[in-house]
Design an enzyme around this catalytic site. Structure first.
Site, PDB file in Angstrom:
ATOM      1  N   HIS A  56      -8.876  22.233  -4.516  1.00  0.00           N
ATOM      2  CA  HIS A  56     -10.209  22.258  -5.094  1.00  0.00           C
ATOM      3  C   HIS A  56     -10.218  22.059  -6.593  1.00  0.00           C
ATOM      4  CE1 HIS A  56     -13.135  23.659  -2.015  1.00  0.00           C
ATOM      5  NE2 HIS A  56     -13.708  22.737  -2.724  1.00  0.00           N
ATOM      6  N   GLU A  73      -2.252 -14.138   7.436  1.00  0.00           N
ATOM      7  CA  GLU A  73      -1.201 -13.309   6.831  1.00  0.00           C
ATOM      8  C   GLU A  73       0.171 -13.718   7.343  1.00  0.00           C
ATOM      9  OE1 GLU A  73      -1.552  -9.216   8.144  1.00  0.00           O
ATOM     10  OE2 GLU A  73      -2.524  -9.843   9.995  1.00  0.00           O
ATOM     11  N   ASP A 125       1.600  -9.053   4.035  1.00  0.00           N
ATOM     12  CA  ASP A 125       2.372  -9.662   5.110  1.00  0.00           C
ATOM     13  C   ASP A 125       2.635 -11.140   4.823  1.00  0.00           C
ATOM     14  OD1 ASP A 125       2.863  -7.460   6.574  1.00  0.00           O
ATOM     15  OD2 ASP A 125       1.328  -7.782   8.097  1.00  0.00           O
ATOM     16  N   CYS A 152      -7.745  -9.685   1.110  1.00  0.00           N
ATOM     17  CA  CYS A 152      -7.824  -8.233   1.227  1.00  0.00           C
ATOM     18  C   CYS A 152      -6.487  -7.576   0.932  1.00  0.00           C
ATOM     19  CB  CYS A 152      -8.336  -7.831   2.604  1.00  0.00           C
ATOM     20  SG  CYS A 152      -7.376  -8.513   3.952  1.00  0.00           S
TER      21      CYS A 152
END
Lengths: 87, 566
Positions: free
Chosen positions: B186, B428, B452, B499
């Site tokens: 926290h 990829e 990849d 991405c």
């Protein structure tokens, strides 16, 4: 007594905020609300009971409501869980 | 210098204020009037609730609604029927309110601490906080007022309790140091929400530091500089100013479109791994989601998720995104991502083996349930489907045929979905790069997965330190692959995104702009940085850079050149 099998889908599982929403919603019903998980009974009206049960995303639970307003309690409880506590 | 965990970025220079919890010692007293003692307890609870509500409001302003909810959770706990029953039961049995409170909360703290779950164990801190506050009220002890700390204060405490945080005035507190806590505790979450530099888990911080001494809190590196020299102060002041300047500059890009210096517009999305992350993407000012990894739904469990479960998760993300694009990648398991209950056999060469789309096309029922779930979610937003690891046109065709089958089924069942849902390819593999022209004719979009793609193009395992020097997206072979994929997509008139991690790399950005990439998908923390980097370049400048780079023969030449101009 009414019951339903459910799977927890929200990422955090039955953690602080979901448990809080859940117990606050269940407090208004007179019936008992029990979460059956991993062979144990967890009081669905008690935050302090739910949190240490560590019910994670993907866990299978059984919700059991028992009492005068059991149908309504179960319906609301199921809706909250299936909705992933709005996460 | 003291070492700890850097839990909230930034640099703070200030004077120590030690916040030690007052000892709440008391002598248990006999209870003569049980009703009066219960009333004393319930009065304390009432005062606690009032105080907590005020703290929650203060926190809502300083740290946001989420943090305020944590405080409000304390009210939920104090009203817990189990807690109430235990405390009132003890009082009825003759225990005084203080001892009843302490025993009951200690019992629950013990239960929380005994779980093997880190998140639950951390909630024990909330219970300690509540115990402390209730006992203080019962004993009439006033806490140190953090809200009255002077400007330039560095708070030093065992841990930062939520109630402590509520008193923090962001203007005056320049740093936080604690003895306990981790990245996810926290203290860390609150410090980050309030943008106060914090170093946690500094051993014996309370005894090593004393109130009034000057320290430097380096939350970026997890260090505390004690007795700083004049040089240290100059050095860290410069670092702090640079940090704050960069942050301010980035904030200028919030809420703006993603434009090059010459006005070309790009889409800037986020990569996410759960529906909750969709909220983070929005908070980070992402313009959508370019990659939603669905593996989380399948991992950490013992059986397949049902279609309904998946639907709920995809729908949740779509709902949060309110019509912004959401590209959902179908299951990408195998390789390094194992799911025991699927019973995948260990193989010699998992990255070349039975994984991702290959596995899904052989397990059609499982695959179809995922596709149906995605289709159903498409009624709630701009949802798109993406297949990973495509190496041949047949795989795309087979996948699309399954999408059509799933559509037929849903149509017959009267379930709503988007008839024109785009179906794209995650390019990829080296194979998909080489046949990008063929794939572009049948795919609705491309998204380049550079991690990849680099591995497969270079035939290189980046985890193996003997060969990892080959693993770089700046290898001329990988750059040619990326360029060809983008150009073939553009020629066919379909959007091409990226991405992979490379999309956020400042060195890569001008090249991608020049090649004609239409969408950048990056982690939430990188959104503003990427928008700022794109704004630096005109299309003509980016073209000039790319032209030079594509003539270079080695990775080193490419990187050295890009570093010299970026």
């Amino acid at each position: 007594m009414v019951s339903k099998q459910l799977t927890i889908i929200n990422a955090q599982g039955f953690h602080m905020r979901p448990a809080q929403m859940f117990t606050a919603a269940m407090a208004k019903y007179a019936c008992d609300v029990i979460i059956k998980f991993n062979g144990a009974d967890v009081n669905g009206k008690s935050l302090l009971n739910i949190i240490p049960a560590c019910i994670k995303c993907g866990s299978n639970i059984e919700l059991v409501c028992n009492g005068v307003d059991e149908e309504a309690a179960l319906a609301e409880a199921v809706a909250m869980i299936e909705n992933g506590f709005g996460e | 210098m003291l070492k700890g965990i850097g839990a909230s970025e930034g640099y703070g220079i200030g004077k120590v204020m030690i916040v030690e919890e007052k000892t709440l010692e008391y002598t248990p007293h006999a209870v003569n009037d049980i009703d009066a003692e219960i009333k004393r307890y319930s009065d304390a609870v009432e005062a606690f609730i009032k105080e907590t509500k005020e703290q929650a409001e203060a926190l809502r302003v300083s740290a946001g609604a989420k943090e305020a909810e944590i405080m409000e959770g304390h009210i939920g706990i104090i009203n817990d029927p189990g807690l109430k029953m235990s405390i009132e039961g003890l009082i009825t049995g003759g225990t005084c309110a203080e001892a009843a409170t302490e025993q009951t909360l200690d019992m629950f703290i013990g239960i929380f601490a005994a779980t093997e779950d880190e998140m639950t164990q951390q909630r024990a801190a909330d219970l300690k906080d509540i115990k402390h506050a209730l006992l203080s009220i019962l004993l009439g002890i006033n806490e140190v007022k953090i809200s009255e700390a002077p400007a330039g204060t560095v708070l030093v405490a065992k841990e930062v309790t939520p109630s402590m945080t509520a008193g923090i005035n962001k203007e005056n507190i320049v740093g936080i140091i604690t003895e306990t806590g981790s990245q996810t505790s926290h203290s860390a979450i609150l410090a980050r929400a309030m943008e106060i530099p914090a170093v946690l888990s500094v051993p014996n911080a309370l005894s090593q530091l004393s109130s009034g001494e000057q320290v430097i809190v380096d939350g970026t590196n997890g260090e505390v500089v004690t007795a700083p020299s004049a040089d240290d102060i100059t050095d860290y002041t410069a670092r702090r100013d640079a940090f704050l300047r960069e942050k301010r500059e980035l904030e200028m890009f919030r809420g703006r479109r993603t434009l090059s210096a010459s006005g070309e517009e790009y889409e800037l999305c986020c990569n996410i791994g759960s529906p909750k992350d969709a909220g983070k993407a929005i908070q980070a000012d992402g313009e959508g989601v370019g990659l939603f990894r669905t593996e989380f739904l399948f991992m950490d469990r013992t059986s397949l998720p049902t279609e309904d479960e998946q639907f709920e998760a995809y729908k949740a993300a779509a709902t949060i995104l309110k019509g912004k694009p959401l590209i959902i990648r179908t299951l990408d398991i195998g390789g390094d991502k194992e799911i025991p209950y699927l019973g995948l056999e260990k193989e010699e060469n998992p990255f070349m083996g039975f994984r991702a789309i290959r596995y899904c096309l052989k397990n059609r029922e499982m695959f179809k349930s995922q596709i149906k779930a995605i289709l159903r979610a498409s009624a709630f937003g701009d949802v798109r489907i993406m297949f990973p690891l495509i190496t041949a046109v047949e795989e795309l065709r087979e996948g699309k045929a399954l999408v059509e089958e799933a559509k037929d089924y849903l149509r017959a069942s009267g379930i709503e979905f988007n008839e024109n849902i785009p179906v794209g390819v995650m390019t990829e593999t080296a194979a998909s790069g080489v046949i990008a022209d063929l794939l572009a004719k049948e795919a609705d979009f491309f998204s380049i997965g550079t991690n990849d793609l680099t591995g497969y193009t270079m035939a290189c395992d980046r985890g193996n330190s003997d060969v990892s020097y080959l693993y770089s997206p700046f290898q001329p072979s990988v750059l040619r692959m990326i360029k060809s994929i983008i150009e073939n997509g553009v020629k066919a008139g379909i959007p091409v995104g990226m991405c992979g991690e490379a999309a956020a790399n400042p060195l890569m950005i001008p090249l991608l702009m020049s090649f004609g990439l239409t969408e950048f998908s990056v982690s939430a923390v990188s959104v503003l940085k990427v928008r700022k980097n794109i704004a630096k370049w005109t299309k003509a400048e980016a073209d000039a850079v790319a032209e030079k780079v594509m003539e270079m023969a080695t990775e080193k030449e490419v990187v050295d050149y890009l570093k010299s101009i970026v």
